[in-house]
Design a protein around this motif. Structure first.
Motif: not given
Lengths: 111, 121
Positions: A25-40, A43-48, A84-89
Motif C-alpha cells: 500500500s501507500s504506507s509501505n511499498i508505495g512510499a519511500v521504502y524498498d522491498v527485500h526478498w528472502y528464501q527459506q 527446515g532452514t533459516a531464511p536467507k537474504l 529453488d524449491e523453497a518458501d519466498y518472503y
C-alpha cells in the motif's frame, strides 16, 4: 493477515521463468521504502536473496531479480532449478505501523 | 565469517517468562542494528523487535509491545530478548538477525538458526 500480500503458491518446470508478486500500500511499498526478498529452504533459516529493490548479496545467482512499481513488487526467477524449491518472503517497512512488515510467503514448487 | 547463535528457548507455561540470547561473531557487533524475528509453526515470518548499535533506538511490533524487552551487551557481542506474560500465540521459532539500515529501510542478513519457544500448559 499479512500487510504485504503474496500468492500462497507458484510452480514452474525446470528451466522456466516464474514471478512472485508482493502487493502492499501507500504506507509501505508505495512510499519511500524498498522491498527485500528472502528464501527459506525446508527446515532452514531464511536467507537474504534480494535487497533494496534489485541488489543481490554475494553468492546469490543472477537468475534471481527484483523489481518494484507503485504499491507492488516482484521477484523473478529464471532458469528454474530443483534447488529453488523453497518458501519466498517479501519484506518492507510500514510508516503507519512504524515497523517492519513481511508478506505471508509463497511456496515455490519445481515440477 | 558472520555467525549468529541463539539460545534460551524451551517450554514455558502461559503467563511465564523466558530470556533468549544471541551470540554474534565475525563482525563489529556494536556497528549494527540487530533484530528478533519469529515464525510460528507452519506460518510466515513476523518481525518482533530491533535495536540500534548503541541501544538508543528500539522498536517493537504491537503484538509484543509492553511484554517483550530487547537489549544488547556490546562488550559480550550478545543480543537478548526478555519475554514476559507469554501467551500461546507467542509459540514460534525465534530468529536473531543482523539488521542493515539505509535511512528509510531495514533488511536482515544473516539470520541465526533459531530457537524454539513453546508456550503451553
Amino acid at each position: 493477515q499479512s500487510v504485504l500480500t503474496q500468492p500462497p503458491s507458484v510452480s514452474g518446470a525446470p528451466g522456466q521463468r516464474v514471478t512472485i508478486s508482493c502487493t502492499g500500500s501507500s504506507s509501505n511499498i508505495g512510499a519511500v521504502y524498498d522491498v527485500h526478498w528472502y528464501q527459506q529452504l525446508p527446515g532452514t533459516a531464511p536467507k537474504l536473496l534480494i535487497y533494496a529493490k534489485n541488489n543481490r548479496p554475494s553468492g546469490v545467482p543472477d537468475r534471481f531479480s527484483g523489481s518494484k512499481s507503485g504499491t507492488s513488487a516482484s521477484l523473478a526467477i529464471t532458469g528454474l532449478q530443483a534447488e529453488d524449491e523453497a518458501d519466498y518472503y517479501c519484506q518492507s517497512y510500514d510508516s503507519s505501523l512504524s515497523g517492519v512488515v513481511f508478506g505471508g510467503g509463497t511456496k515455490l514448487t519445481v515440477l | 565469517q558472520v555467525q549468529l547463535v541463539e539460545s534460551g528457548g524451551g517450554l514455558v507455561k502461559p503467563g511465564g517468562s523466558l530470556r533468549l540470547s544471541c551470540a554474534a561473531s565475525g563482525f563489529t557487533f556494536s556497528d549494527y542494528y540487530m533484530s528478533w524475528i519469529r515464525q510460528a509453526p507452519g506460518k510466515g515470518l513476523e518481525w518482533v523487535s530491533y535495536i540500534s548499535g548503541s541501544g538508543s533506538t528500539i522498536n517493537y511490533a504491537d503484538s509484543v509491545k509492553g511484554r517483550f524487552t530487547i537489549s544488547r551487551d556490546n562488550a559480550k557481542h550478545s543480543l537478548y530478548l526478555q519475554m514476559n506474560s507469554l501467551r500461546a500465540e507467542d509459540t514460534a521459532i525465534y530468529y536473531c538477525a543482523r539488521a542493515l539500515y539505509s535511512g528509510y529501510d531495514y533488511w536482515f542478513d544473516p539470520w541465526g538458526q533459531g530457537t524454539l519457544v513453546t508456550v503451553s500448559s
